[in-house]
Design an enzyme around this catalytic site. Structure first.
Site, mmCIF file in Angstrom:
data_model
loop_
_atom_site.group_PDB
_atom_site.id
_atom_site.type_symbol
_atom_site.label_atom_id
_atom_site.label_comp_id
_atom_site.label_asym_id
_atom_site.label_seq_id
_atom_site.Cartn_x
_atom_site.Cartn_y
_atom_site.Cartn_z
ATOM 1 N N TYR A 79 22.278 4.439 -99.701
ATOM 2 C CA TYR A 79 21.946 5.519 -98.765
ATOM 3 C C TYR A 79 20.665 6.216 -99.215
ATOM 4 O O TYR A 79 19.800 6.562 -98.402
ATOM 5 C CB TYR A 79 23.097 6.531 -98.691
ATOM 6 C CG TYR A 79 22.851 7.589 -97.644
ATOM 7 C CD1 TYR A 79 23.340 7.426 -96.346
ATOM 8 C CD2 TYR A 79 22.076 8.721 -97.922
ATOM 9 C CE1 TYR A 79 23.078 8.370 -95.367
ATOM 10 C CE2 TYR A 79 21.800 9.661 -96.949
ATOM 11 C CZ TYR A 79 22.308 9.490 -95.670
ATOM 12 O OH TYR A 79 22.038 10.417 -94.697
ATOM 13 N N ARG A 388 3.731 -0.935 -64.658
ATOM 14 C CA ARG A 388 3.003 0.090 -65.394
ATOM 15 C C ARG A 388 2.099 0.776 -64.385
ATOM 16 O O ARG A 388 0.929 0.508 -64.260
ATOM 17 C CB ARG A 388 2.182 -0.526 -66.538
ATOM 18 C CG ARG A 388 3.007 -1.106 -67.660
ATOM 19 C CD ARG A 388 3.522 -0.147 -68.717
ATOM 20 N NE ARG A 388 4.652 0.684 -68.405
ATOM 21 C CZ ARG A 388 5.507 1.181 -69.304
ATOM 22 N NH1 ARG A 388 5.363 0.887 -70.584
ATOM 23 N NH2 ARG A 388 6.478 1.978 -68.959
HETATM 24 N N1 F0G Z 1 3.053 3.656 -78.982
HETATM 25 C C1 F0G Z 1 2.680 2.539 -78.341
HETATM 26 C C2 F0G Z 1 1.234 2.191 -78.237
HETATM 27 C C3 F0G Z 1 3.657 1.721 -77.750
HETATM 28 O O1 F0G Z 1 3.269 0.627 -77.108
HETATM 29 C C4 F0G Z 1 5.009 2.075 -77.868
HETATM 30 C C5 F0G Z 1 6.042 1.269 -77.262
HETATM 31 C C6 F0G Z 1 5.347 3.243 -78.566
HETATM 32 C C7 F0G Z 1 4.335 3.999 -79.111
HETATM 33 C C8 F0G Z 1 6.777 3.673 -78.719
HETATM 34 O O2 F0G Z 1 7.382 2.862 -79.658
HETATM 35 O O3 F0G Z 1 9.186 1.681 -78.368
HETATM 36 O O4 F0G Z 1 9.180 1.705 -80.866
HETATM 37 O O5 F0G Z 1 9.707 3.749 -79.602
HETATM 38 N N2 F0G Z 1 5.838 0.380 -76.395
HETATM 39 C C9 F0G Z 1 6.869 -0.454 -75.809
HETATM 40 C C10 F0G Z 1 6.270 -1.333 -74.738
HETATM 41 C C11 F0G Z 1 8.067 0.274 -75.338
HETATM 42 O O6 F0G Z 1 7.030 -2.040 -74.081
HETATM 43 O O7 F0G Z 1 5.051 -1.354 -74.571
HETATM 44 P P1 F0G Z 1 8.943 2.480 -79.613
#
Ligand code: F0G
Length: 481
Positions: A79, A388
């Site tokens: 842990y 998107r």
């Molecule tokens: N920043 C970027 C540039 C991302 O593409 C994502 C996630 C995140 C932050 C958040 O990270 O999913 O680990 O919590 N992108 C995914 C996508 C969800 O499908 O483009 P996460």
């Protein structure tokens, strides 16, 4: 890696061999129609068994390496004080040059902590472009996201190699308007997800750093796709053509006061982290981490994933790994353009994107062309893509729909998962869909969650167009495929 054949043709070639496979099936058109109707024309609500090629995302869906899998076997589940964490710390130091690091359960958990700790109500956070979860967390903390991209960043057809660059003049104006004390930090997203995975240049990042440090504004890089951004710098920025991806990543990191990442992308695992050389930032992060994520040596991640992330960090700066999906995407985009499909150019870092406004010009933004396009791609091919566009934008405080800057259907290329024949198939079915595009109509919400509605919202196909499109497909291909 790209390789030249004896006839001069250049193809992307896999610098790995496949040793474990997962069976897929192609559900026939009738099944696809049932699945998309049940899922409210939202590709997030499809089940894996209904999907042939899953291009929803490159997040957590990449093929891991043998060394990553092997490392998971020796993880330490303590842990507190687990050895796996110290291996991660070493990898972060070696690859990125940071002394401090906290694991988090995934990228958005990092964004949540950054919002909680560094954003004061009324602050602004300038960035090259927002990501959905980033904006949600920073705004829930009381901040306002300001996108200060260059004027041509949203041109879907372009030859600008660095559409992810931040506009330095606009950044200076933001500093003057709001005052540096009201800027929590400046955020650079390494390949801007929502505008087509477009990278920023090293020269731009250095300018950002220079201006920010003059005003004591911390530079934060979202490194979720850092290896791809570094690869594009090598390919597209003259000064770096002979630099290694590893050296480029190190130089990028040297411009940052803090970085965070979703480990689900470049590092090919499931998890995330925040890293810095600033002991003050680290102490604050360390204090809040157990409240939201877990003790500092695991931060909400499984120890197995921490081990694999340590290996993934080292592997992602290998040229072959960094180029693996970028080169296949380049091939994908080139093929789409050859067939007259309005793909986003230049090719980006995580997906092939199609401009839904150009593909479906008869659908107004209020009827969600990108959402309709994602559903139509599924119907035509069994390929799952992601909307998107305006569905990915939540309503404003008055409850009005906010039209997105761009309407894109995103077909992500997870690392080392799909091959050229998959891509050829996708392009062929996109071509068919393009020829039948007038059959596709808009969508209308009948179930709409208040935040991040794109995940679980459900919509109806106006004029029942899904059925019309399915009938046209059957007429051309039969009902078996
Ligand atoms: N920043 C970027 C540039 C991302 O593409 C994502 C996630 C995140 C932050 C958040 O990270 O999913 O680990 O919590 N992108 C995914 C996508 C969800 O499908 O483009 P996460």
């Amino acid at each position: 890696m790209n390789i030249k054949l004896s006839n001069g043709r250049v193809i992307p070639i896999e610098m790995h061999k496949v040793r474990i496979v997962q069976k897929t099936t192609l559900p026939p058109i009738g099944e696809r129609l049932r699945a998309i109707e049940e899922g409210g024309y939202n590709t997030f609500l499809l089940r894996s068994r209904d999907i042939f090629i899953d291009m929803l995302t490159d997040s957590g869906t990449n093929a891991m390496s043998d060394n990553q899998l092997a490392s998971m076997m020796v993880s330490d589940d303590a842990y507190a004080g687990g050895e796996s964490y110290y291996k991660l710390l070493e990898a972060v130091k070696d690859v990125m040059g940071f002394d401090y690091c906290v694991p988090v359960h995934q990228g958005r958990a990092a964004e949540h902590l950054l919002g909680k700790i560094f954003v004061k109500p009324g602050d602004v956070i300038p960035m090259n472009y927002h990501f959905t979860t980033t904006k949600a967390h920073l705004e829930m903390a009381g901040g306002k996201v300001l996108e200060i991209y260059r004027d041509d960043a949203l041109d879907t057809v372009s030859s600008n190699p660095f559409k992810g660059n931040l506009d330095i003049e606009k950044f200076k104006q933001v500093i003057e308007k709001y005052g540096p004390e009201h800027i929590s930090f400046i955020r650079m997203e390494a390949t801007t997800n929502l505008i087509g995975g477009q990278p920023f240049s090293m020269a731009n990042l250095k300018e950002v750093k220079e201006v920010a440090s003059r005003h004591d504004i911390p530079v934060v890089i979202d490194c979720s796709l850092v290896s791809e951004n570094a690869y594009f710098i090598k390919r597209r920025e003259k000064e770096y053509e002979n630099a290694s991806v590893e050296a480029i990543v190190r130089e990028m990191m040297a411009q940052a006061d803090m970085i965070y990442l979703s480990g689900r992308k470049s590092t090919c695992v499931r998890g995330g982290l925040i890293a810095t050389n600033n002991p003050g930032y680290f102490e604050t992060l360390k204090a809040w981490l157990p409240v939201y994520e877990g003790f500092i040596t695991y931060g909400g991640m499984s120890s197995k994933e921490i081990e694999a992330m340590a290996v993934g960090l080292r592997e992602m700066v290998d040229y072959d790994a960094a180029s693996s999906s970028a080169d296949l995407i380049e091939y994908f985009v080139t093929k789409m353009v050859e067939r007259g499909i309005p793909a986003v150019t230049p090719p980006g870092g995580l997906a092939g994107h199609v401009d839904a406004i150009k593909f479906l010009p008869h659908i107004p933004q209020s009827e969600y062309p990108a959402g309709a396009m994602a559903a139509a791609i599924y119907l035509a091919s069994g390929v799952r893509s992601m909307e998107r566009g305006s569905i990915s934008m939540d309503r404003d405080s008055e409850g009005n729909d906010v039209p997105a800057d761009v309407e894109l259907a995103r077909m992500a290329v997870p690392r080392r998962v799909y091959t050229m024949s998959h891509i050829e198939y996708v392009v062929d079915r996109l071509d068919w869909l393009h020829q039948n595009r007038n059959l596709v109509k808009g969508l209308k919400f009948y179930h709409e969650p208040p935040v991040l509605r794109f995940f679980t919202g459900k919509l109806n196909a106006l004029e029942n167009w899904g059925r019309t499109l399915a009938d046209a497909f059957k007429a051309d291909f039969g009902s078996e495929c």
